[in-house]
Design a protein around this motif. Sequence first.
Motif, PDB file in Angstrom:
ATOM      1  N   TRP A 120       0.831  -1.209   0.000  1.00 26.13           N
ATOM      2  CA  TRP A 120       0.000   0.000   0.000  1.00 26.13           C
ATOM      3  C   TRP A 120       0.867   1.262   0.000  1.00 26.13           C
ATOM      4  N   GLU A 124       0.515   3.961  -2.981  1.00 25.92           N
ATOM      5  CA  GLU A 124      -0.047   5.276  -2.624  1.00 25.92           C
ATOM      6  C   GLU A 124       0.948   6.391  -2.982  1.00 25.92           C
ATOM      7  N   ASN A 260       2.085  18.261   7.327  1.00 29.79           N
ATOM      8  CA  ASN A 260       1.067  19.016   6.591  1.00 29.79           C
ATOM      9  C   ASN A 260       1.185  20.532   6.712  1.00 29.79           C
ATOM     10  N   GLY A 372       3.759  13.273  11.854  1.00 33.25           N
ATOM     11  CA  GLY A 372       2.669  12.700  11.085  1.00 33.25           C
ATOM     12  C   GLY A 372       2.662  11.220  10.806  1.00 33.25           C
ATOM     13  N   LEU A 374       2.256   9.485   7.784  1.00 39.30           N
ATOM     14  CA  LEU A 374       3.024   8.882   6.692  1.00 39.30           C
ATOM     15  C   LEU A 374       4.476   8.653   7.124  1.00 39.30           C
ATOM     16  N   ALA A 411      -3.403   5.060  10.163  1.00 38.97           N
ATOM     17  CA  ALA A 411      -3.144   3.872   9.337  1.00 38.97           C
ATOM     18  C   ALA A 411      -2.879   2.728  10.305  1.00 38.97           C
TER      19      ALA A 411
END
Length: 450
Positions: A120, A124, A260, A372, A374, A411
């Motif tokens: 994934w 992604e 972000n 974050g 990710l 996630a």
Amino acid sequence: MAADKTDTLYAVPSSLSAKVVGSFAYLTVRDRLPTILTKVIDTIHRNKNIFFETYGEEGIQAEKQTIALLAKMRNELLTDKPVVPLTDSLQDTESWNRYLQRHQRLQGDQEFVSWFRSPWLYVECYMYRRIQEALWLNPPISDYDVFNEGKCQSFFESQQAVITLCTYLEGVKKNMKEPSKNHQFEHFNKLLLVSLWGNRCDLSISAGQENAQKTSPIDSLSSLQPFILVDDSSMVWSTLSSTQRPVQVTQCRVDIVLDNAGFELVTDLVLADFLVSSGLAREIRFHGKSIPWFVSDVTANDFQWTIRQTMAANNKWMSKSGVQWQRYLKEGVWSYQDHPFWTQPHEFCDMAADAPDLYTTLQGADLVLFKGDLNYRKLTGDRYWDHTVGFDTALRGFGPAPLCSLRTLKANVQVGLQPGQGEKLTLQDPDWMTSGKYAVIQFCSPKSGH
Ligand SMILES: O=P(O)(O)OC[C@H]1O[C@](O)(CO)[C@@H](O)[C@@H]1O
Ligand SMILES: [Mn+2]
């Protein structure tokens, strides 16, 4: 298909993948990624007139062809077609194509690397890189940031929270005229938590829906405390305060691997300002993305724009903060850099081999903060780790410097929990790993192996 939770090739758990039907990865690839792509197509189409006004007929052609490429990719995704090599010739194109070959070898000849069958994390990241390819193949709009509107909107919608935060920072700085270690620790802790919870405001999890900070970021801290599953903040504090000598001669460098734009970036800048003005750090290096990434991630343009907006704000404390941040940049106390590795699909344990220059850069830091979700997925390789496996084990040797992950869970990978903690959470709150409601502050130092 049942989850194959081990992978003999790696001798570590296998990667999260959309091949596990019904998993969060599966739902993301099936629903969220196509939605994001549709929005990207729509954004480009809505801006058609601007492309025409700026570039004439060429702009219209570029708009059409970019949309055609994106629609083609969307179709490849929905029908689980093989992942194809990139055809542009950017700095990282070859590296992406080598990565594809590597995965093809790992999967064997029987099965293509494809959207639903491969890791994934890889597919992604690949989607965002393909968006970039579609733009690059169509100059003159190659530099167009398809996520810009959303990032700006999220900043403006968090305006009140930003003002609250800048006002709070100003108060802290006044207080620091007679600093005591206890006070300093208290402020540090609060601002670390604000930066942690700032990570709830990303736009990828909501597939681009608005997700701004509307309540006071300081007042909500105590009610959020029970949702922090691992809190290593005292170790982060020890790392910072042990390198601290008398204020004027502190040598400590903190690197912040940003996530972000919008409210989260402001929380990171406020934390960075505090670290410098309190004397806990002498230098801050921010690491951002070199292309638009995962909808809301910070690029150089977002970074500069945010500081300019803060400076220009119609609020005394906010504009004062912005002016200070610009000064830090000018003096070199703060710096911003990007590296193609941050927008590649690699797990961070590959960094030393695949991006040795970046690894060396990070080795120069006394502390690296990874913001974050990710980044957490890349730190842990986005694998089916048992929840009780140590953070240091999941890092698989990645440790350029003492590091800390500040992450809200979006996630389904989580390590470093107490025995039974994960099971209990699953019973109480089945979506605990993906709702963004929970968070971790996880620390690891190469020396202590903590
Ligand atoms: O901005 P963050 O915290 O890295 O989150 C990115 C989001 O994108 C995802 O990859 C989902 O698409 C999740 O990991 C996470 O929800
Ligand atoms: Mn992000």
